[in-house]
Write a protein that holds these residues in place. Structure first.
Motif: not given
Length: 333
Positions: A233-240
């Motif tokens: 799945p694609i993750v984003y800066g907010e994931t971190f």
């Protein structure tokens, strides 16, 4: 299969906890304030800058924090440079020697712009971190590899496109990404400064969700070193920022049968309320929530289910509070 999954999950949990707890007792306020104190400082004399950032700090991790924070908040991403290098990588995709020759030529231009305008791209960020650490007697290296986002290296690793750092603190290696900590690009044209602390000494399992080093030893995780690339799945800066590690579905693209439950699962490296979790689809600018059920949070692992009643292809997004942290494509047959 079930036993294998339990073992894998145990490894995932233990390695994650070991990383995030290493510096839990360190207060980075002084280091962050030191970085802020020298905001706008010239980089013409790196020895002077490194001295000012580290001389009043006692531990290597605080010194590294001040260096990292300063670079992330004082150096801006350069969209023009990013676009030129991207075009060059595509042009020389089948000519590695040609790219090396072009890259050696362009480095001079890039570092001159970094020095004079404090603008750069990933290699410049990683270089500056490494040089300041060298002066401060902190072991740090540049790691080259693949950065995965919603627009590049999505299904397979095609373009070598990113650089970050590994730093040795208390005889242990950690990974960080000053480029993605510093902010983000809008439409590949405008850089927005927006410090993201989630890429600082990141848990290796989370980091590997969108960082794939050329040398697998820089995964810093024995399990990851031996695994092959999977289009997750694609993750984003907010994931971190939220410190979320998606676990299931394992792949970006998943096929299921209609009227059959699909289970979503992720690990949270910090406390999370199940009331803040949702699964949404996006129609134009609206985020429409799905009615998820059987939401369970236990030992940092969050699980919930959804049942698709109709056939079709669905882009669904895991949302924590107001932020999308993972994207999946579900094919219902």
């Amino acid at each position: 299969m079930k036993n294998w999954f339990v073992i894998f999950l145990a490894v995932l949990i233990n390695s994650s906890n070991a990383q995030v707890s290493d510096f839990k007792n360190i207060d980075f306020t002084k280091a962050d304030n030191t970085a802020k104190l020298y905001e706008g400082h010239s980089i013409e004399n790196l020895s002077l800058l490194a001295h000012k950032l580290t001389t009043n700090l006692t531990t290597d991790v605080e010194k590294f924090r001040a260096i990292y924070n300063w670079v992330c908040t004082n150096i801006k991403g350069d969209s023009n440079q990013h676009n030129k290098v991207s075009r060059a990588r595509k042009k020389f995709k089948s000519d590695s020697l040609g790219y090396v020759e072009w890259n050696n030529y362009y480095k001079k231009i890039a570092f001159k712009k970094l020095l004079n305008q404090k603008k750069t791209m990933c290699t410049g960020y990683a270089y500056l971190i490494k040089e300041l650490c060298f002066i401060a007697d902190i072991e740090c290296i540049i790691v080259d590899g693949y950065g995965r986002s919603f627009e590049t290296n999505v299904e397979k690793l095609e373009n070598l496109n990113h650089s970050w750092n590994a730093v040795k603190l208390n005889n242990k290696w950690y990974v960080c990404d000053a480029t993605w900590s510093s902010g983000y690009m809008i439409n590949k044209s405008y850089f927005i400064s927006d410090y993201n602390d989630g890429y600082f000494l990141t848990d290796p399992v989370l980091f590997a969700k969108n960082h794939f080093p050329l040398q697998k030893k820089w995964f810093l995780n024995d399990t990851l070193k031996t695994t092959k690339f999977v289009a997750e799945p694609i993750v984003y800066g907010e994931t971190f920022e939220h410190k979320i590690i998606p676990i299931g579905p394992k792949k970006l693209n998943t096929t299921i049968t209609k009227n059959k439950d699909i289970t979503f699962q992720f690990k949270s490296l910090k406390d999370i309320s199940t009331n803040t979790i949702s699964l949404v689809r996006i129609i134009k600018t609206k985020k429409i929530p799905y009615k998820i059920y059987d939401v369970i949070s236990k030992n940092g692992i969050v699980t919930f289910k959804y049942n698709f009643k109709h056939k079709g292809s669905y882009d669904v997004h895991l949302k924590i509070k107001n932020d999308i942290v993972a994207t999946y494509t579900i094919e219902v047959i």
